[in-house]
Design an enzyme around this catalytic site. Structure first.
Site, PDB file in Angstrom:
ATOM      1  N   MET A   8     -14.090   0.174  21.693  1.00  0.00           N
ATOM      2  CA  MET A   8     -13.633   1.195  20.735  1.00  0.00           C
ATOM      3  C   MET A   8     -12.231   0.940  20.190  1.00  0.00           C
ATOM      4  O   MET A   8     -11.558   1.879  19.755  1.00  0.00           O
ATOM      5  CB  MET A   8     -13.733   2.582  21.385  1.00  0.00           C
ATOM      6  N   THR A  41     -16.760  -9.147  11.193  1.00  0.00           N
ATOM      7  CA  THR A  41     -15.840  -9.729  10.219  1.00  0.00           C
ATOM      8  C   THR A  41     -14.637  -8.790  10.151  1.00  0.00           C
ATOM      9  O   THR A  41     -14.679  -7.680  10.707  1.00  0.00           O
ATOM     10  CB  THR A  41     -16.512  -9.853   8.834  1.00  0.00           C
ATOM     11  N   ARG A  44      -0.882  -3.594  18.136  1.00  0.00           N
ATOM     12  CA  ARG A  44      -2.206  -4.198  18.240  1.00  0.00           C
ATOM     13  C   ARG A  44      -2.155  -5.689  18.542  1.00  0.00           C
ATOM     14  O   ARG A  44      -2.940  -6.211  19.341  1.00  0.00           O
ATOM     15  CB  ARG A  44      -2.970  -4.006  16.917  1.00  0.00           C
ATOM     16  N   ILE A  56     -10.116  -1.120  17.185  1.00  0.00           N
ATOM     17  CA  ILE A  56     -10.220  -1.911  15.964  1.00  0.00           C
ATOM     18  C   ILE A  56      -9.468  -3.216  16.182  1.00  0.00           C
ATOM     19  O   ILE A  56      -8.335  -3.216  16.679  1.00  0.00           O
ATOM     20  CB  ILE A  56      -9.652  -1.128  14.762  1.00  0.00           C
ATOM     21  N   LEU A  57     -10.105  -4.326  15.840  1.00  0.00           N
ATOM     22  CA  LEU A  57      -9.500  -5.644  16.053  1.00  0.00           C
ATOM     23  C   LEU A  57      -8.863  -6.142  14.764  1.00  0.00           C
ATOM     24  O   LEU A  57      -9.388  -5.924  13.665  1.00  0.00           O
ATOM     25  CB  LEU A  57     -10.580  -6.624  16.521  1.00  0.00           C
ATOM     26  N   ASN A 102     -21.395  -7.131  17.205  1.00  0.00           N
ATOM     27  CA  ASN A 102     -21.097  -5.750  17.566  1.00  0.00           C
ATOM     28  C   ASN A 102     -22.369  -4.923  17.420  1.00  0.00           C
ATOM     29  O   ASN A 102     -23.216  -5.220  16.577  1.00  0.00           O
ATOM     30  CB  ASN A 102     -20.027  -5.181  16.627  1.00  0.00           C
ATOM     31  N   HIS A 135     -23.510  -1.006  16.570  1.00  0.00           N
ATOM     32  CA  HIS A 135     -22.969   0.211  15.966  1.00  0.00           C
ATOM     33  C   HIS A 135     -24.094   1.248  15.890  1.00  0.00           C
ATOM     34  O   HIS A 135     -25.203   0.931  15.474  1.00  0.00           O
ATOM     35  CB  HIS A 135     -22.446  -0.109  14.565  1.00  0.00           C
ATOM     36  N   LEU A 155     -14.219  -3.399   8.835  1.00  0.00           N
ATOM     37  CA  LEU A 155     -14.833  -2.616   9.914  1.00  0.00           C
ATOM     38  C   LEU A 155     -16.319  -2.343   9.668  1.00  0.00           C
ATOM     39  O   LEU A 155     -16.694  -1.780   8.635  1.00  0.00           O
ATOM     40  CB  LEU A 155     -14.088  -1.275  10.058  1.00  0.00           C
ATOM     41  N   GLN A 188     -32.791   2.713  21.901  1.00  0.00           N
ATOM     42  CA  GLN A 188     -33.092   1.619  20.978  1.00  0.00           C
ATOM     43  C   GLN A 188     -31.992   0.554  20.983  1.00  0.00           C
ATOM     44  O   GLN A 188     -32.274  -0.634  20.788  1.00  0.00           O
ATOM     45  CB  GLN A 188     -33.297   2.155  19.561  1.00  0.00           C
TER      46      GLN A 188
HETATM   47  C1  GAR Z   1     -22.930   2.916  21.974  1.00  0.00           C
HETATM   48  O1  GAR Z   1     -23.691   3.949  21.416  1.00  0.00           O
HETATM   49  C2  GAR Z   1     -22.399   1.997  20.897  1.00  0.00           C
HETATM   50  O2  GAR Z   1     -23.300   1.819  19.826  1.00  0.00           O
HETATM   51  C3  GAR Z   1     -21.189   2.757  20.450  1.00  0.00           C
HETATM   52  O3  GAR Z   1     -20.613   3.243  21.624  1.00  0.00           O
HETATM   53  C4  GAR Z   1     -21.641   3.459  22.604  1.00  0.00           C
HETATM   54  C5  GAR Z   1     -21.251   2.730  23.863  1.00  0.00           C
HETATM   55  O4  GAR Z   1     -22.129   3.020  24.925  1.00  0.00           O
HETATM   56  N1  GAR Z   1     -20.303   1.911  19.729  1.00  0.00           N
HETATM   57  C6  GAR Z   1     -19.519   2.323  18.735  1.00  0.00           C
HETATM   58  O5  GAR Z   1     -19.473   3.468  18.364  1.00  0.00           O
HETATM   59  C7  GAR Z   1     -18.678   1.230  18.117  1.00  0.00           C
HETATM   60  N2  GAR Z   1     -17.942   1.726  17.008  1.00  0.00           N
HETATM   61  P1  GAR Z   1     -22.201   2.055  26.182  1.00  0.00           P
HETATM   62  O6  GAR Z   1     -20.765   1.875  26.686  1.00  0.00           O
HETATM   63  O7  GAR Z   1     -23.023   2.813  27.187  1.00  0.00           O
HETATM   64  O8  GAR Z   1     -22.819   0.752  25.778  1.00  0.00           O
END
Ligand code: GAR
Length: 201
Positions: A90, A141, A65, A92-93, A107, A109, A144, A173
């Site tokens: 996607m 932060t 990583r 983890i940092l 971020n 989520h 996660l 949304q």
């Molecule tokens: C989105 O639904 C975002 O909230 C989720 O991945 C999708 C990306 O869609 N993120 C996560 O799950 C982060 N852990 P997009 O590439 O079309 O924006």
């Protein structure tokens, strides 16, 4: 004018929503879209919008990583971002990477945090029998999906929903929430933005 870098892994629809919002009198502009996956569809969308792109394939680092992040940092630091937005990123940092951008990394989520950090949020919400779902924008932060919440939008869970139908309803949304939170954040406003359910839900 604030400089915003956006990290993606996939289709980049949130990145497009953010980039489209940063025009006119908006106090920020997108300066880089970077991905850990060279095949991410969002890279082409960013390039088509005239935004600089970079790809650093995490698979080339065999699970190291820190080495992946060092490689990702090169184009990121060269872009001199004031703010970094994770948008469907996607990986983890590490704490070290996150600390570099402390207080200026966001971020999105796909759940109503603190419910369902991590993966499979929609399936977990359905299995729990929840009446509503939604999305959260938060400060990143080292822990996660646990940083201070900057905004949330809610949607109802409907009879017959599958993880896919719910994800699609939440994504609409996400595209409202993330640009709205970013605009406030750039202006120094970190009070949580709680969007009412939209008419189209
Ligand atoms: C989105 O639904 C975002 O909230 C989720 O991945 C999708 C990306 O869609 N993120 C996560 O799950 C982060 N852990 P997009 O590439 O079309 O924006």
């Amino acid at each position: 004018m604030k400089r915003v870098a956006i990290l993606i892994s996939g289709s980049g629809s949130n990145m497009v929503a953010l980039a489209r919002s940063m025009t006119g009198d908006h106090p920020a502009r997108p300066v880089l879209v970077a991905s850990n996956d060279p095949a991410a569809a969002g890279l082409g969308k960013a390039a088509a919008m005239g935004i600089a792109t970079a790809a650093v394939d995490h698979r080339a680092f065999g699970g190291d990583r820190a080495a992946f992040e060092a490689a990702l940092l090169a184009p990121l630091l060269a872009a001199r971002p004031d703010i970094v937005c994770l948008a469907g990123f996607m990986r983890i940092l590490t704490a070290g990477f996150v600390q570099r951008f402390a207080g200026r990394m966001l971020n999105i989520h796909p759940s109503l945090l603190p419910r369902y950090p991590g993966l499979d949020t929609h399936r977990r919400a359905l299995e729990a029998g929840d009446a509503e779902a939604g999305c959260t924008v938060h400060e990143v932060t080292p822990a996660l999906d646990a940083g201070p919440i900057l905004g949330q939008a809610r949607v109802p869970i409907l009879p017959g929903d599958t993880p896919q139908t719910l994800a699609a309803r939440v994504l609409v949304q996400e595209h409202r929430l993330y640009p709205a939170v970013l605009r406030r954040f750039v202006a120094g406003d970190r009070r949580p933005l709680l969007l009412p359910a939209a008419a189209e839900t």
